[in-house]
Write an enzyme that holds these catalytic residues in place. Structure first.
Site, PDB file in Angstrom:
ATOM      1  CE  LYS A 112       5.456 -21.647   9.227  1.00  0.00           C
ATOM      2  NZ  LYS A 112       4.664 -21.667   8.115  1.00  0.00           N
ATOM      3  CG  ASP A 166      -8.769   8.547   7.184  1.00  0.00           C
ATOM      4  OD1 ASP A 166      -9.742   8.856   6.456  1.00  0.00           O
ATOM      5  OD2 ASP A 166      -7.638   8.308   6.724  1.00  0.00           O
ATOM      6  N   GLY A 208       0.835  -1.194   0.000  1.00  0.00           N
ATOM      7  CA  GLY A 208       0.000   0.000   0.000  1.00  0.00           C
ATOM      8  C   GLY A 208       0.867   1.240   0.000  1.00  0.00           C
TER       9      GLY A 208
END
Ligand SMILES: Nc1ncnc2c1ncn2[C@@H]1O[C@H](COP(=O)(O)OP(=O)(O)OP(=O)(O)O)[C@@H](O)[C@H]1O
Length: 462
Positions: A192, A294, A168
């Site tokens: 992992k 927001d 993003g």
């Protein structure tokens, strides 16, 4: 419409959709003010979006052929012609990594590349600043700077930052994948690695900017433990860049979910489950005297990339603020479509968050926003006017109870607007949510089961 409420494995028909692997993430949302006036949409989709109408310009203008509306316009009838409303935001383009992608840090080579960066947080308490960062008296918050590092802090392992895996972009910088864990091939370890979201923000020597970041981090710290708030793991600076490491919402955000849903609207059962979780988080915020300011589809991410019924997490506290009881706030901040009328009128309380949730529920049920216009000013004018309808072609399959619920949140007069706690007791939720899920949402809204932060010493343990 028929209701299929389940938190476990709902029938496929109840699922809004499955987010495809490797699907691009999106950039949505337009700041009314704050975040330095730059729109995510404008930044990344300037070819398709005009600066003033970013989210809902695009394909498929919605028509209202029969003109039939169910009106909930605060007692006033609406004469608005809805033909100009765009039903769906245009799918943004862009080369973004989706958190649910199979490709990712676990399989990425653990070497430095031009876009991947290995770094170790400086030893010491969280929020530690290195000398190369801006003046220490502006950041970090004083409350967390005094402890000396413990041995476990000194052993904090390295993060691998994948600057190429962008999930993003916002006005502050970008959010990428970071990972940490056992290194592959070392003494039989599995290799992992746990994935995180890492918000990368270049610091500026601007006290206002720094105090906004401080507030964002403080709020994240204060809210730790609530299931529907993204969990903060680590914060530190390296070479004038601030890294905020949080839990990764692998399922992407709700805007993406809604715009990729084949029916462009979700079932009432899914909307109710989603809203119960949102209300729980918002009630918790408000109980801590924090107003988010927001709330929008883009700021709710799904925990799992495989299960759309997995818990929702609230992100982006960049516009959040603490408030005193009864305090009227005046800064005009928020995002178009979602901002409450009283915010635009510069005198508001935390009730503005409930209005934004009302907009979100309306959109979840219909795929379209209740207030719209061809540009920012028109959207704001529509919000200030406060009239909206439930157009028949969008709400044909939606129950009256669901619309009544939306109306309790989109109440123009804040005296009549439900609080988050009140909304959690609405019969529409009781009728559509799994009872255990709803009880849990109500409990954690009051902080039940959340460890008291004061009894939990810093630093945060990973
Ligand atoms: N923890 C997370 N898990 C998954 N995706 C995330 C996470 N944090 C952020 N994102 C994605 O990155 C986008 C931008 O993040 P965020 O909103 O925090 O940045 P910002 O710079 O504050 O943006 P804005 O300008 O909207 O305030 C979000 O809309 C979301 O899609």
């Amino acid at each position: 419409m028929p209701v299929e409420a389940s938190y476990g494995n709902p029938p496929q028909s109840a699922l809004p959709h499955q987010i495809p692997d490797d699907s691009p993430s999106h950039q949505g949302g337009m700041q009314v003010e704050g975040h330095h006036g730059r729109s995510k949409y404008a930044a990344h989709h300037s070819a398709q979006y005009s600066p003033s109408s970013k989210m809902y310009d695009g394909r498929r203008p919605r028509e209202d052929p029969d003109g039939e509306h169910k009106s909930r316009s605060n007692g006033r009838s609406s004469s608005r012609n809805s033909a100009s409303r765009q039903r769906y935001p245009q799918q943004p383009s862009g080369n973004h990594y989706h958190p649910s992608s199979r490709q990712g840090p676990a399989s990425a080579p653990h070497t430095l590349t031009p876009t991947s960066q290995h770094f170790t947080p400086p030893a010491g308490p969280n929020f530690h600043m290195r000398a190369s960062t801006p003046p220490p008296d502006t950041f970090p918050p004083p409350a967390v700077t005094t402890e000396s590092p413990t041995p476990s802090e000194q052993r904090r392992p390295a993060y691998l930052l994948h600057r190429d895996l962008v999930i993003g972009k916002g006005s502050y910088g970008q959010v990428c994948i970071a990972s940490r864990g056992e290194a592959e091939g070392h003494s039989g370890r599995s290799g992992k690695r746990k994935k995180f979201a890492c918000k990368c923000v270049m610091l500026r020597n601007d006290p206002k900017y720094i105090s906004k970041l401080q507030e964002e981090v403080n709020v994240l710290r204060e809210l730790r433990g609530h299931d529907n708030v993204i969990r903060l793991y680590d914060v530190f600076c390296v070479d004038n860049e601030l890294f905020i490491i949080t839990e990764l919402g692998r399922g992407g955000d709700l805007f993406h979910l809604l715009t990729t849903h084949p029916k462009h609207g979700v079932t009432e059962a899914y909307a109710a489950k989603t809203v119960a979780e949102m209300l729980s988080a918002v009630a918790f915020l408000h109980s801590k005297s924090i107003c988010h300011r927001d709330l929008k589809l883009e700021n709710w991410v799904l925990e799992s990339g495989k299960d759309v019924w997995s818990p929702l997490k609230l992100i982006d506290f960049g516009l959040s603020t603490h408030f005193a009881p009864g305090q009227r706030l005046s800064r005009v901040v928020g995002s178009s479509y979602y901002v409450a009328p009283e915010v635009l009128k510069k005198s508001y309380t935390e009730a503005c968050d409930l209005w934004s949730l009302g907009v979100i529920v309306y959109m979840l049920l219909s795929g379209a926003p209740p207030f719209y216009g061809k540009n920012d000013d028109a959207i704001k004018a529509s919000i200030v006017q406060g009239e909206y309808t439930f157009p028949h072609e969008l709400f044909r399959d939606v129950s009256d109870e669901a619309m009544a619920f939306v109306s309790t949140l989109l109440s123009y007069n804040i005296e009549y607007r439900y609080t988050a706690e009140q909304a959690l007791t609405h019969p529409w939720l009781a009728a559509n949510c799994d009872p255990r899920g709803l009880t849990k949402a109500r409990d954690i809204a009051r902080g039940v089961g959340i460890p008291n932060d004061s009894s939990r010493p810093e630093p945060m343990q990973l």
